[in-house]
Design a protein around this motif. Structure first.
Motif, PDB file in Angstrom:
ATOM      1  N   GLU A   6       0.844  -1.203   0.000  1.00  7.45           N
ATOM      2  CA  GLU A   6       0.000   0.000   0.000  1.00  7.45           C
ATOM      3  C   GLU A   6       0.878   1.251   0.000  1.00  7.45           C
ATOM      4  O   GLU A   6       0.544   2.258  -0.610  1.00  7.45           O
ATOM      5  CB  GLU A   6      -0.933   0.024   1.215  1.00  7.45           C
ATOM      6  CG  GLU A   6      -1.985  -1.058   1.235  1.00  7.45           C
ATOM      7  CD  GLU A   6      -2.958  -1.021   0.060  1.00  7.45           C
ATOM      8  OE1 GLU A   6      -3.158   0.054  -0.512  1.00  7.45           O
ATOM      9  OE2 GLU A   6      -3.476  -2.087  -0.305  1.00  7.45           O
ATOM     10  N   ARG A  31       3.902   1.402  -1.272  1.00  9.35           N
ATOM     11  CA  ARG A  31       4.465   1.499  -2.626  1.00  9.35           C
ATOM     12  C   ARG A  31       3.452   2.064  -3.614  1.00  9.35           C
ATOM     13  O   ARG A  31       3.777   2.867  -4.469  1.00  9.35           O
ATOM     14  CB  ARG A  31       4.878   0.120  -3.116  1.00  9.35           C
ATOM     15  CG  ARG A  31       6.266  -0.249  -2.737  1.00  9.35           C
ATOM     16  CD  ARG A  31       6.619  -1.575  -3.363  1.00  9.35           C
ATOM     17  NE  ARG A  31       7.924  -2.001  -2.907  1.00  9.35           N
ATOM     18  CZ  ARG A  31       8.405  -3.212  -3.105  1.00  9.35           C
ATOM     19  NH1 ARG A  31       7.694  -4.098  -3.736  1.00  9.35           N
ATOM     20  NH2 ARG A  31       9.610  -3.532  -2.669  1.00  9.35           N
ATOM     21  N   ALA A  32       2.218   1.605  -3.472  1.00 10.62           N
ATOM     22  CA  ALA A  32       1.175   2.042  -4.406  1.00 10.62           C
ATOM     23  C   ALA A  32       0.735   3.474  -4.122  1.00 10.62           C
ATOM     24  O   ALA A  32       0.094   4.103  -4.949  1.00 10.62           O
ATOM     25  CB  ALA A  32      -0.017   1.104  -4.306  1.00 10.62           C
ATOM     26  N   GLY A  33       1.095   3.991  -2.954  1.00  4.36           N
ATOM     27  CA  GLY A  33       0.726   5.367  -2.616  1.00  4.36           C
ATOM     28  C   GLY A  33      -0.663   5.479  -2.008  1.00  4.36           C
ATOM     29  O   GLY A  33      -1.222   6.562  -1.922  1.00  4.36           O
ATOM     30  N   THR A  34      -1.227   4.363  -1.619  1.00  4.87           N
ATOM     31  CA  THR A  34      -2.591   4.402  -1.089  1.00  4.87           C
ATOM     32  C   THR A  34      -2.639   4.255   0.435  1.00  4.87           C
ATOM     33  O   THR A  34      -3.715   4.320   1.017  1.00  4.87           O
ATOM     34  CB  THR A  34      -3.444   3.284  -1.720  1.00  4.87           C
ATOM     35  OG1 THR A  34      -2.661   2.099  -1.781  1.00  4.87           O
ATOM     36  CG2 THR A  34      -3.894   3.655  -3.094  1.00  4.87           C
ATOM     37  N   GLU A  90      -1.722   6.233   2.827  1.00  5.82           N
ATOM     38  CA  GLU A  90      -2.234   7.417   3.525  1.00  5.82           C
ATOM     39  C   GLU A  90      -3.750   7.533   3.379  1.00  5.82           C
ATOM     40  O   GLU A  90      -4.435   7.955   4.306  1.00  5.82           O
ATOM     41  CB  GLU A  90      -1.540   8.677   3.017  1.00  5.82           C
ATOM     42  CG  GLU A  90      -0.101   8.741   3.506  1.00  5.82           C
ATOM     43  CD  GLU A  90       0.670   9.882   2.893  1.00  5.82           C
ATOM     44  OE1 GLU A  90       1.416  10.542   3.614  1.00  5.82           O
ATOM     45  OE2 GLU A  90       0.554  10.111   1.681  1.00  5.82           O
ATOM     46  N   GLN A  91      -4.262   7.140   2.215  1.00  4.38           N
ATOM     47  CA  GLN A  91      -5.722   7.176   2.034  1.00  4.38           C
ATOM     48  C   GLN A  91      -6.395   6.159   2.951  1.00  4.38           C
ATOM     49  O   GLN A  91      -7.430   6.447   3.545  1.00  4.38           O
ATOM     50  CB  GLN A  91      -6.096   6.879   0.571  1.00  4.38           C
ATOM     51  CG  GLN A  91      -5.822   8.014  -0.393  1.00  4.38           C
ATOM     52  CD  GLN A  91      -6.634   9.258  -0.115  1.00  4.38           C
ATOM     53  OE1 GLN A  91      -7.665   9.215   0.527  1.00  4.38           O
ATOM     54  NE2 GLN A  91      -6.164  10.397  -0.586  1.00  4.38           N
ATOM     55  N   ILE A  92      -5.780   4.989   3.049  1.00  5.11           N
ATOM     56  CA  ILE A  92      -6.346   3.947   3.914  1.00  5.11           C
ATOM     57  C   ILE A  92      -6.226   4.372   5.379  1.00  5.11           C
ATOM     58  O   ILE A  92      -7.098   4.084   6.193  1.00  5.11           O
ATOM     59  CB  ILE A  92      -5.649   2.598   3.616  1.00  5.11           C
ATOM     60  CG1 ILE A  92      -6.148   2.092   2.268  1.00  5.11           C
ATOM     61  CG2 ILE A  92      -5.889   1.571   4.718  1.00  5.11           C
ATOM     62  CD1 ILE A  92      -5.440   0.909   1.716  1.00  5.11           C
ATOM     63  N   TYR A  93      -5.153   5.077   5.669  1.00  5.14           N
ATOM     64  CA  TYR A  93      -4.930   5.567   7.045  1.00  5.14           C
ATOM     65  C   TYR A  93      -6.050   6.530   7.479  1.00  5.14           C
ATOM     66  O   TYR A  93      -6.443   6.550   8.647  1.00  5.14           O
ATOM     67  CB  TYR A  93      -3.573   6.283   7.092  1.00  5.14           C
ATOM     68  CG  TYR A  93      -3.152   6.729   8.466  1.00  5.14           C
ATOM     69  CD1 TYR A  93      -2.437   5.878   9.302  1.00  5.14           C
ATOM     70  CD2 TYR A  93      -3.468   7.996   8.935  1.00  5.14           C
ATOM     71  CE1 TYR A  93      -2.050   6.270  10.563  1.00  5.14           C
ATOM     72  CE2 TYR A  93      -3.091   8.403  10.197  1.00  5.14           C
ATOM     73  CZ  TYR A  93      -2.374   7.543  11.007  1.00  5.14           C
ATOM     74  OH  TYR A  93      -1.998   7.941  12.266  1.00  5.14           O
ATOM     75  N   MET A  94      -6.546   7.295   6.503  1.00  3.61           N
ATOM     76  CA  MET A  94      -7.508   8.347   6.839  1.00  3.61           C
ATOM     77  C   MET A  94      -8.941   7.812   6.936  1.00  3.61           C
ATOM     78  O   MET A  94      -9.853   8.318   6.286  1.00  3.61           O
ATOM     79  CB  MET A  94      -7.439   9.474   5.805  1.00  3.61           C
ATOM     80  CG  MET A  94      -6.160  10.280   5.917  1.00  3.61           C
ATOM     81  SD  MET A  94      -6.194  11.790   4.940  1.00  3.61           S
ATOM     82  CE  MET A  94      -5.851  11.182   3.334  1.00  3.61           C
ATOM     83  N   HIS A 146       5.637   7.556   2.357  1.00  7.67           N
ATOM     84  CA  HIS A 146       6.761   7.531   1.403  1.00  7.67           C
ATOM     85  C   HIS A 146       7.092   6.121   0.992  1.00  7.67           C
ATOM     86  O   HIS A 146       6.901   5.193   1.734  1.00  7.67           O
ATOM     87  CB  HIS A 146       8.017   8.114   2.063  1.00  7.67           C
ATOM     88  CG  HIS A 146       8.005   9.601   2.118  1.00  7.67           C
ATOM     89  ND1 HIS A 146       9.130  10.342   2.303  1.00  7.67           N
ATOM     90  CD2 HIS A 146       6.984  10.477   2.038  1.00  7.67           C
ATOM     91  CE1 HIS A 146       8.816  11.614   2.332  1.00  7.67           C
ATOM     92  NE2 HIS A 146       7.513  11.726   2.173  1.00  7.67           N
TER      93      HIS A 146
END
Lengths: 318, 259
Positions: B85, B87-90, B92-96, B258
């Motif tokens: 997640e 690596r894919a950049g997602t 932080e979205q999942i965190y929120m 990151h």
């Protein structure tokens, strides 16, 4: 109650034992329903500020309050109010289709697929993603992915939406659609929006207020209308016929602070004045005396881009 | 509908969609796992020609292999999940999510366990067909022991996931752990009392007894049941605690999303 309050916000990173101030004692408040633009050059600290508000970065000093509650205290409260599209991140799940992405992010917020069915259809139509609803996100163009990322933030139905570079990768038509969307008061319905972008036209048309940061500090925080009135009528352009003897421009330059752009037929003299218009009168008198024909005089309307450029060059209050 | 239920369903639905959409991968995993078992079985057959059959019953090989597959799965469900997640950049979205990062990770664990079952149950049946023996399965006893056992593995996966939030590439640790787990799962709890407190060991041994001696859960000594529950909870909570500490460090360093 304010939507966002930043008090003395400071973030210091330690890189190779060297301390770097990403943001430095930043203070601002954003009211409910305000649409605020966040401007600044690369490395100014915009993303650090945005991620600090979203509690993805812990500030070194200072506090952030979202809807009255400190953002680091209660993630339940924070993420009920805030959704964000972060720049540089993919923000969406590449292996899921457009519709599945929307359902997934609604689900993360606690909304079942059936309860957001209407909103999903609305956004798919609005952002012209309808035909792509069953396409996996990885097959979409950069602009389409960006639209989907924004839609995924909107589907969460939060009161505060933070968008970091939302127009990145969008074509002109879509950028206009996006502008229309954020200008639509029905949708906004009291929502607070913070947009960070390098696209000045977008910020100018969508936002009421801008916060400009540079090197981690706020250098301007004002209503766009106020900034414009501050700069209005201070820059003039006098268009004259180009003389045969170009040395005459050297004389003008000696006497007045002007920029001169000349071609074979016409010459533009740009003059920036302080509050008084006396320099404009003087230069008009002078060019008449030396025999140049004044074709026209313009009071240049400042746009946000010009204001921003001047602020960055630190010339504005000279 | 409760927000927790919706969140769990959302995470599980994503796993199922990806399994179905990338069915070649899914089938590939099953075939791969089965092929590894075939080689194990061939190795076992050559071994029993030299050793007494009763010392190494074939059921033990199957059960330990199945538990090993789950142990590898726990690393994928936690450490690799967090790394991917990120690596894919997602991430932080999942965190929120309003329900919190730990909650979504917990539901990811539950969803992953269910997904692992979908992969591993066919391998289990194929393994039984291969050895020509159908095991008596007390599904409830086996299911509870299996679930409690893998929770400790998820705990360790969370520790590696946490480390990866700060140092980013921790996949090498996860890869090496797969081999460490072979050793841990092979251990007999009778050799030393403390071995029961290692992840996977007691659970694997108890699962073996459910087949060999047809023991139901309540037929096990209470101390063993308590140690199993304690061990799973200990590693799981340790995992969540270290993940939380690492999350705080990553947020301080500004490197949560990151990669």
């Amino acid at each position: 109650m304010k939507s966002i309050i930043c008090k003395n916000l400071t973030k210091v990173y330690e890189v190779n034992s060297k301390k770097i101030n990403a943001i430095n004692a930043i203070n601002f408040e954003i009211d409910n329903g305000e649409i605020v633009g966040l401007l600044g050059p690369n490395g100014a600290g915009k993303t650090t500020l945005i991620k600090s508000i979203c509690n993805l970065i812990t500030p070194t000093f200072g506090e952030i309050y979202v809807k009255g509650v400190k953002n680091s205290v209660n993630s339940h409260h924070l993420y009920n109010y805030i959704s964000a599209v972060l720049e540089g991140n993919r923000n969406i799940l590449w292996r899921l289709t457009v519709k599945e992405n929307l359902e997934f992010f609604a689900g993360l917020q606690g909304y079942s697929s059936s309860s957001v069915k209407r909103e999903i259809e609305y956004f798919l139509n609005l952002f012209q993603l309808d035909e792509k609803r069953d396409i996996e996100a990885r097959f979409l163009s950069r602009g389409m992915q960006q639209k989907l990322a924004i839609t995924c933030a909107l589907i969460k139905k939060t009161d505060i939406i933070i968008l970091d570079e939302p127009t990145l990768g969008l074509d002109v038509e879509m950028e206009w659609k996006m502008r229309e969307f954020f200008e639509n008061k029905d949708f906004l319905n009291g929502r607070t929006i913070l947009i960070s972008s390098h696209n000045m036209n977008f910020i100018e048309s969508v936002c009421d207020r801008v916060i400009i940061i540079n090197k981690g500090s706020i250098i301007e925080d004002n209503k766009i209308s106020k900034l414009k009135s501050f700069f209005r009528a201070k820059e003039y352009e006098i268009v004259v016929t180009t003389p045969s003897d170009l040395k005459i421009f050297d004389i003008i330059k000696e006497k007045f602070e002007v920029n001169i752009k000349s071609d074979t037929n016409i010459t533009k003299l740009s003059l920036i004045t302080s509050d008084s218009i006396q320099p404009l009168i003087d230069i008009m008198k002078f060019v008449s005396e030396i025999g140049l024909n004044i074709i026209s005089i313009y009071s240049l309307e400042p746009n946000l881009e010009k204001i921003y450029t001047k602020l960055m060059k630190n010339k504005v209050y000279e | 509908m409760s927000r927790h239920w919706i969140l769990f369903k959302t995470v599980l639905k994503r796993n199922i969609i990806e399994m179905r959409r990338y069915y070649v991968d899914t089938i590939g995993y099953v075939i791969n796992y089965y092929l590894i078992f075939i080689f194990l079985f061939i190795g076992y057959k050559s071994l029993i020609s030299n050793v007494s059959f009763t010392t190494f019953p074939i059921e033990g090989v199957v059960i330990k292999y199945i538990f090993w597959l789950f142990s590898v799965g726990t690393l994928a469900g936690t450490a690799r999940f967090i790394i991917q997640e990120s690596r894919a950049g997602t991430l932080e979205q999942i965190y929120m999510t309003p329900l919190g990062f730990n909650t979504i990770i917990f539901y990811c664990i539950l969803a992953d366990f269910i997904t692992q079952l979908i992969y591993i149950i066919p391998v289990f049946f194929l393994a039984m067909l291969t050895i020509g023996k159908l095991f008596f399965i007390d599904i409830l006893t086996f299911g509870i022991i299996l679930f409690l056992t893998v929770l400790s593995g998820y705990g360790i996966g969370l520790i590696i996931g946490g480390i990866s939030l700060i140092y980013k590439n921790a996949l090498a640790i996860a890869r090496n752990l797969q081999f460490v787990y072979i050793g841990i799962i092979s251990l007999s709890v009778n050799s030393h009392f403390l071995i029961k407190f290692l992840p996977f060991t007691l659970g694997t041994n108890m699962a073996l007894y459910t087949f060999n001696r047809k023991l139901a859960l309540l037929n096990f000594p209470l101390t063993d049941i308590l140690i199993l529950v304690f061990t799973s909870m200990f590693y799981l909570f340790l995992g969540f605690y270290i993940l939380h500490i690492c999350e705080k460090i990553a947020k301080n360093k500004g490197v949560l999303g990151h990669y």
